[in-house]
Design a protein around this motif. Structure first.
Motif, PDB file in Angstrom:
ATOM      1  N   SER A  67     -68.109 -39.342  47.378  1.00 35.85           N
ATOM      2  CA  SER A  67     -67.144 -39.771  46.364  1.00 35.85           C
ATOM      3  C   SER A  67     -66.064 -40.672  46.973  1.00 35.85           C
ATOM      4  O   SER A  67     -65.532 -41.562  46.298  1.00 35.85           O
TER       5      SER A  67
ATOM      6  N   ASP B   9     -69.858 -40.217  38.503  1.00 34.36           N
ATOM      7  CA  ASP B   9     -70.324 -39.301  37.450  1.00 34.36           C
ATOM      8  C   ASP B   9     -71.334 -38.305  38.006  1.00 34.36           C
ATOM      9  O   ASP B   9     -71.292 -37.107  37.674  1.00 34.36           O
ATOM     10  N   ASP B  10     -72.247 -38.794  38.849  1.00 34.42           N
ATOM     11  CA  ASP B  10     -73.256 -37.915  39.448  1.00 34.42           C
ATOM     12  C   ASP B  10     -72.606 -36.868  40.351  1.00 34.42           C
ATOM     13  O   ASP B  10     -73.022 -35.702  40.361  1.00 34.42           O
ATOM     14  N   CYS B  11     -71.606 -37.284  41.114  1.00 30.78           N
ATOM     15  CA  CYS B  11     -70.897 -36.341  41.993  1.00 30.78           C
ATOM     16  C   CYS B  11     -70.240 -35.233  41.168  1.00 30.78           C
ATOM     17  O   CYS B  11     -70.341 -34.038  41.509  1.00 30.78           O
ATOM     18  N   ALA B  12     -69.569 -35.623  40.097  1.00 27.34           N
ATOM     19  CA  ALA B  12     -68.903 -34.643  39.235  1.00 27.34           C
ATOM     20  C   ALA B  12     -69.921 -33.696  38.612  1.00 27.34           C
ATOM     21  O   ALA B  12     -69.689 -32.474  38.521  1.00 27.34           O
ATOM     22  N   HIS B  13     -71.071 -34.261  38.196  1.00 29.19           N
ATOM     23  CA  HIS B  13     -72.129 -33.454  37.579  1.00 29.19           C
ATOM     24  C   HIS B  13     -72.680 -32.435  38.576  1.00 29.19           C
ATOM     25  O   HIS B  13     -72.878 -31.256  38.235  1.00 29.19           O
ATOM     26  N   ILE B  14     -72.926 -32.881  39.794  1.00 28.55           N
ATOM     27  CA  ILE B  14     -73.492 -31.982  40.807  1.00 28.55           C
ATOM     28  C   ILE B  14     -72.522 -30.854  41.139  1.00 28.55           C
ATOM     29  O   ILE B  14     -72.924 -29.683  41.252  1.00 28.55           O
TER      30      ILE B  14
ATOM     31  N   ASP C 236     -81.455 -34.114  43.670  1.00 26.48           N
ATOM     32  CA  ASP C 236     -80.188 -34.683  43.194  1.00 26.48           C
ATOM     33  C   ASP C 236     -79.408 -35.314  44.350  1.00 26.48           C
ATOM     34  O   ASP C 236     -78.896 -36.433  44.237  1.00 26.48           O
TER      35      ASP C 236
ATOM     36  N   ALA D 232     -70.170 -29.630  39.218  1.00 29.87           N
ATOM     37  CA  ALA D 232     -70.037 -28.732  38.064  1.00 29.87           C
ATOM     38  C   ALA D 232     -71.283 -27.879  37.847  1.00 29.87           C
ATOM     39  O   ALA D 232     -71.193 -26.678  37.568  1.00 29.87           O
ATOM     40  N   LYS D 233     -72.460 -28.514  37.996  1.00 23.37           N
ATOM     41  CA  LYS D 233     -73.710 -27.818  37.659  1.00 23.37           C
ATOM     42  C   LYS D 233     -74.277 -27.010  38.816  1.00 23.37           C
ATOM     43  O   LYS D 233     -74.748 -25.889  38.629  1.00 23.37           O
ATOM     44  N   ARG D 234     -74.219 -27.579  40.022  1.00 20.44           N
ATOM     45  CA  ARG D 234     -74.863 -26.937  41.178  1.00 20.44           C
ATOM     46  C   ARG D 234     -73.924 -26.064  41.998  1.00 20.44           C
ATOM     47  O   ARG D 234     -74.390 -25.218  42.751  1.00 20.44           O
ATOM     48  N   GLN D 235     -72.616 -26.323  41.871  1.00 25.24           N
ATOM     49  CA  GLN D 235     -71.615 -25.593  42.664  1.00 25.24           C
ATOM     50  C   GLN D 235     -72.009 -25.520  44.141  1.00 25.24           C
ATOM     51  O   GLN D 235     -72.205 -24.446  44.701  1.00 25.24           O
TER      52      GLN D 235
END
Length: 229
Positions: free
Chosen positions: A90, A67-72, A14, A74-77
């Motif tokens: 970002s 969007d990818d930054c926000a996803h990472i 990612d 949120a999901k990967r912490q």
């Protein structure tokens, strides 16, 4: 494969994909700036349309990377250095998008000058040299990001002072032109606008380099000139 190793591997993928997209966006912005500079020199105003179209691609990439930054996050912490990388990216993409906007301003200014039947080269100002210096800053800032090279990032930040000095020199020349011959005022104002856009591109390259240092060293050197001495 161990579950934790699998998750770690996916996380690395990612982050790698995110960095690749940033460099792809940077390549598009470099192309925009270079094309705008060439249009100023050659008068090929047809390229303005291409520069504007490229700007749409840059904007789309910025949204996708955000969007990818926000996803990472949120999901990967992510923690520590990985979190700094995501946060740095970002902010880097914001500066890249704004540098692309400045390239578009240059292109539109060039079109106004040539469509009015004027030749900017007659004004004897060093726009091309200023633009090449700013473009070099952008290239080196992206290179510093690609290699996570804090030393190169510092050299880009220092180069911004030279761009600022050259920009001020151009402004003084143009003011002299306008005072000596009022007929040059309209074109001089357009060239001032172009040179201002170039100077701001240098500022964005400096900002990107500051984020590279943040990612690599964990130091926030924004607004702190003493930090790079």
């Amino acid at each position: 494969m161990n579950e934790s190793l699998h998750v770690s591997s996916q996380f690395d993928e990612d982050l790698g994909r995110l960095r690749t997209h940033v460099l792809q966006m940077g390549g598009l912005v470099e192309t925009q700036i270079s094309a705008a500079i060439d249009a100023y020199t050659t008068g090929e105003v047809a390229s303005v349309k291409t520069i504007v179209e490229t700007d749409r691609k840059v904007n789309d990439l910025e949204k996708a990377i955000d969007d990818d930054c926000a996803h990472i996050i949120a999901k990967r912490q992510p923690t520590a250095s990985d979190l700094r990388l995501v946060l740095g990216i970002s902010k880097i993409v914001t500066d890249l998008e704004r540098a692309g906007d400045e390239a578009k301003k240059i292109a539109k200014g060039v079109r106004r000058i040539y469509e009015a039947g004027h030749m900017p080269a007659q004004y004897g100002v060093g726009i091309r040299h200023l633009a090449e210096a700013a473009l070099t800053m952008v290239r080196q800032a992206l290179d510093a990001f690609a290699r996570l090279d804090g030393t190169l990032a510092v050299s880009v930040i220092r180069a911004d002072a030279d761009v600022d000095v050259e920009f001020k020199s151009i402004i003084r020349q143009l003011i002299t032109h306008m005072m000596e011959d009022p007929r040059t005022i309209t074109t001089s104002i357009d060239i001032i606008s172009i040179s201002r856009a170039i100077e701001r591109i240098g500022d964005h390259a400096k900002n990107i380099s500051e984020q590279v240092i943040f990612v690599v060293e964990g130091r926030d050197i924004r607004h702190n000139k003493e930090a790079i001495k």
